[in-house]
Scaffold this motif. Structure first.
Motif, PDB file in Angstrom:
ATOM      1  N   PHE A   1      -1.640  11.604  -3.572  1.00 19.69           N
ATOM      2  CA  PHE A   1      -1.691  12.641  -3.210  1.00 19.69           C
ATOM      3  C   PHE A   1      -1.347  12.975  -1.718  1.00 19.69           C
ATOM      4  N   LYS A   2      -0.921  14.116  -1.055  1.00 19.62           N
ATOM      5  CA  LYS A   2      -0.701  14.219   0.446  1.00 19.62           C
ATOM      6  C   LYS A   2      -1.027  15.653   0.948  1.00 19.62           C
ATOM      7  N   PHE A   3      -1.420  15.632   2.142  1.00 15.08           N
ATOM      8  CA  PHE A   3      -1.905  17.000   2.578  1.00 15.08           C
ATOM      9  C   PHE A   3      -0.788  17.815   2.649  1.00 15.08           C
ATOM     10  N   ALA A   4      -0.821  19.163   2.392  1.00 13.56           N
ATOM     11  CA  ALA A   4      -0.086  20.253   2.360  1.00 13.56           C
ATOM     12  C   ALA A   4       0.157  20.492   3.770  1.00 13.56           C
ATOM     13  N   GLY A   5       1.513  20.344   4.277  1.00 19.31           N
ATOM     14  CA  GLY A   5       1.880  20.694   5.667  1.00 19.31           C
ATOM     15  C   GLY A   5       1.884  19.640   6.333  1.00 19.31           C
ATOM     16  N   ASP A   6       1.579  18.354   6.020  1.00 15.16           N
ATOM     17  CA  ASP A   6       1.270  17.442   6.951  1.00 15.16           C
ATOM     18  C   ASP A   6       2.912  16.492   6.463  1.00 15.16           C
ATOM     19  N   ALA A   7       3.494  16.277   7.821  1.00 11.75           N
ATOM     20  CA  ALA A   7       4.812  15.574   7.790  1.00 11.75           C
ATOM     21  C   ALA A   7       4.605  14.176   7.699  1.00 11.75           C
ATOM     22  N   GLY A   8       3.371  13.736   7.932  1.00 15.06           N
ATOM     23  CA  GLY A   8       3.013  12.399   7.896  1.00 15.06           C
ATOM     24  C   GLY A   8       3.292  11.881   6.668  1.00 15.06           C
ATOM     25  N   ASN A   9       3.127  10.383   6.433  1.00 17.01           N
ATOM     26  CA  ASN A   9       3.075  10.009   5.189  1.00 17.01           C
ATOM     27  C   ASN A   9       2.179   8.807   5.046  1.00 17.01           C
ATOM     28  N   LEU A  10       1.055   9.048   5.708  1.00 18.25           N
ATOM     29  CA  LEU A  10      -0.161   7.950   5.897  1.00 18.25           C
ATOM     30  C   LEU A  10      -1.344   8.734   5.240  1.00 18.25           C
ATOM     31  N   LEU A  11      -2.205   8.034   4.608  1.00 17.27           N
ATOM     32  CA  LEU A  11      -3.611   8.462   4.133  1.00 17.27           C
ATOM     33  C   LEU A  11      -4.563   7.327   4.627  1.00 17.27           C
ATOM     34  N   TYR A  12      -5.828   7.881   5.309  1.00 12.77           N
ATOM     35  CA  TYR A  12      -6.754   6.880   5.559  1.00 12.77           C
ATOM     36  C   TYR A  12      -7.818   7.314   4.733  1.00 12.77           C
ATOM     37  N   ILE A  13      -8.394   6.092   4.181  1.00 15.67           N
ATOM     38  CA  ILE A  13      -9.550   6.291   3.042  1.00 15.67           C
ATOM     39  C   ILE A  13     -10.609   5.582   3.486  1.00 15.67           C
TER      40      ILE A  13
ATOM     41  N   ASN B   1       0.730  -1.261  -0.129  1.00 18.90           N
ATOM     42  CA  ASN B   1       0.027   0.017   0.108  1.00 18.90           C
ATOM     43  C   ASN B   1       0.802   1.422  -0.031  1.00 18.90           C
ATOM     44  N   GLY B   2       1.987   1.093  -0.498  1.00 21.69           N
ATOM     45  CA  GLY B   2       2.931   2.309  -0.680  1.00 21.69           C
ATOM     46  C   GLY B   2       2.913   3.007  -2.098  1.00 21.69           C
ATOM     47  N   PHE B   3       2.884   4.257  -2.227  1.00 23.42           N
ATOM     48  CA  PHE B   3       3.002   4.929  -3.392  1.00 23.42           C
ATOM     49  C   PHE B   3       3.894   6.160  -3.485  1.00 23.42           C
ATOM     50  N   GLN B   4       4.184   6.646  -4.571  1.00 23.30           N
ATOM     51  CA  GLN B   4       4.794   7.872  -4.752  1.00 23.30           C
ATOM     52  C   GLN B   4       4.019   8.839  -5.270  1.00 23.30           C
ATOM     53  N   LEU B   5       4.255   9.925  -5.255  1.00 23.28           N
ATOM     54  CA  LEU B   5       3.424  11.244  -5.708  1.00 23.28           C
ATOM     55  C   LEU B   5       3.551  10.917  -7.157  1.00 23.28           C
ATOM     56  N   GLY B   6       2.472  10.956  -7.917  1.00 23.33           N
ATOM     57  CA  GLY B   6       2.532  10.882  -9.526  1.00 23.33           C
ATOM     58  C   GLY B   6       1.973   9.376  -9.901  1.00 23.33           C
ATOM     59  N   ASP B   7       1.952   8.607  -8.779  1.00 21.36           N
ATOM     60  CA  ASP B   7       1.283   7.358  -9.253  1.00 21.36           C
ATOM     61  C   ASP B   7      -0.169   7.372  -9.141  1.00 21.36           C
ATOM     62  N   SER B   8      -0.791   6.307  -9.597  1.00 21.10           N
ATOM     63  CA  SER B   8      -2.345   6.131  -9.524  1.00 21.10           C
ATOM     64  C   SER B   8      -2.668   4.986  -8.934  1.00 21.10           C
ATOM     65  N   LEU B   9      -3.508   5.147  -7.859  1.00 18.38           N
ATOM     66  CA  LEU B   9      -4.159   4.159  -6.948  1.00 18.38           C
ATOM     67  C   LEU B   9      -5.249   3.744  -7.642  1.00 18.38           C
ATOM     68  N   ARG B  10      -5.331   2.222  -7.989  1.00 21.03           N
ATOM     69  CA  ARG B  10      -6.366   1.544  -8.558  1.00 21.03           C
ATOM     70  C   ARG B  10      -7.191   1.046  -7.421  1.00 21.03           C
ATOM     71  N   PHE B  11      -8.651   1.352  -7.384  1.00 21.89           N
ATOM     72  CA  PHE B  11      -9.541   0.785  -6.355  1.00 21.89           C
ATOM     73  C   PHE B  11     -10.516   0.071  -7.198  1.00 21.89           C
ATOM     74  N   GLN B  12     -11.191  -1.123  -6.540  1.00 19.83           N
ATOM     75  CA  GLN B  12     -11.952  -1.959  -6.970  1.00 19.83           C
ATOM     76  C   GLN B  12     -12.928  -2.182  -5.922  1.00 19.83           C
ATOM     77  N   ALA B  13     -14.239  -1.803  -6.045  1.00 16.25           N
ATOM     78  CA  ALA B  13     -15.312  -2.035  -4.899  1.00 16.25           C
ATOM     79  C   ALA B  13     -16.125  -3.093  -5.371  1.00 16.25           C
ATOM     80  N   ASP B  14     -16.365  -4.103  -4.399  1.00 16.58           N
ATOM     81  CA  ASP B  14     -17.208  -5.325  -4.829  1.00 16.58           C
ATOM     82  C   ASP B  14     -18.383  -5.461  -3.757  1.00 16.58           C
ATOM     83  N   VAL B  15     -19.464  -6.105  -4.252  1.00 16.25           N
ATOM     84  CA  VAL B  15     -20.460  -6.626  -3.327  1.00 16.25           C
ATOM     85  C   VAL B  15     -20.573  -8.286  -3.888  1.00 16.25           C
TER      86      VAL B  15
END
Length: 299
Positions: free
Chosen positions: A236-248, A155-169
């Protein structure tokens, strides 16, 4: 990855007991669960002494043990219990890397039998066993690899990458369904109401991030099937946020597959070629509210 021909959970209903065999790779992700994280019934019965070299964990319990319940019907005796998976916390208490799971289990025994004129030795014979999942909807949201063929292990990404999500039921015994993603919110902490926060899907299915400049974010057409939905999101990341985690966090919803997409049930992306919002299905009119923000609330 080749799928195991054996089921993740197998149940054998015997004369006076039941045996439950659980594949260590319970979710088919290649990450085995710990035997200590599995228990049977409300009494939290542990498995038999596990062999670390084996790919399975086994429970054996009498029908009335481990907090099981009995239902008597005119034709059957039904013993019910539940297999629990309760993952241990990671070293960081703010991060959850696995989701608890419950697998309902039933053993059915007939109350009636045919009797011939010869001597009959009374005995119980299992009629059937089942892992009950009737009328239950199971939603999932997964990060996928570049060709959408399997779940992404990292689940690690670099800025400029695309995250591919798949939702299922998935469901059993339910009418055909069509899946929608009403909204998705990214936060810097697990609390989805915390700040900063970025709603990149909102208004009942508008992928708002596709409206931003220089992004490839979009719903992916066509769907693999009505009960699945794919979308791309630029990292993406939040401007001014020193962390490197995003919760979706996302809210997934279904409607009958036979119901035509509309302004309440939609998946809309902004098309730079046309300068307009485009629906994954249905007419362009169902996306017109994505710019005005006046989309009706999903039913």
């Amino acid at each position: 990855r080749a799928l195991s021909p054996r089921p993740a959970v197998a149940v054998r209903c015997q004369e006076g007991q039941l045996a439950v065999t659980v594949r260590r790779d319970l979710f088919g992700t290649g990450r085995p669960v710990r035997a200590a994280e599995l228990s049977l019934g409300t009494a939290s019965c542990p498995p038999l002494a596990p062999n670390p070299a084996q790919a399975f964990v086994t429970f054996v319990a009498a029908l009335h043990e481990c907090g099981s319940t009995l239902q008597v019907t005119p034709d059957s005796l039904i013993y019910r219990t539940t297999l629990f998976y309760k993952p241990t916390r990671s070293g960081n208490p703010l991060i959850v890397r696995a989701t608890p799971a419950e697998v309902p289990i039933e053993c059915h025994y007939p109350r009636r039998s045919n009797v011939s004129s010869g001597a009959v030795r009374p005995t119980w014979a299992p009629f059937r066993s089942t892992v009950a999942a009737e009328e239950r909807l199971r939603f999932s949201l997964r990060l996928m690899d570049d060709d959408w063929s399997r779940e992404r292990l990292s689940n690690g990404f670099q800025l400029g990458d695309s995250l591919r999500f798949q939702a299922d039921v998935t469901s059993e015994g339910h009418v055909p369904l069509r899946l929608f993603v009403d909204r998705c919110v990214a936060t810097a902490s697990p609390d989805r109401s915390s700040s900063p926060r970025y709603a990149f899907i909102d208004l009942g299915g508008c992928l708002l991030d596709s409206r931003a400049e220089d992004t490839a974010s979009a719903f992916v057409s066509p769907r693999p099937r009505p009960e699945s939905l794919r979308f791309l999101l630029d990292a993406f990341k939040f401007a001014g946020d020193a962390g490197n985690l995003l919760y979706i966090s996302c809210h997934l919803r279904v409607s009958p597959a036979g119901e035509a997409p509309n302004s309440r049930n939609k998946a809309c992306s902004f098309s730079r070629a046309s300068g307009l919002w485009a629906p994954l299905e249905g007419t362009a009119a169902i996306c017109s509210c994505c710019d005005t923000g006046s989309c009706p609330s999903p039913a």
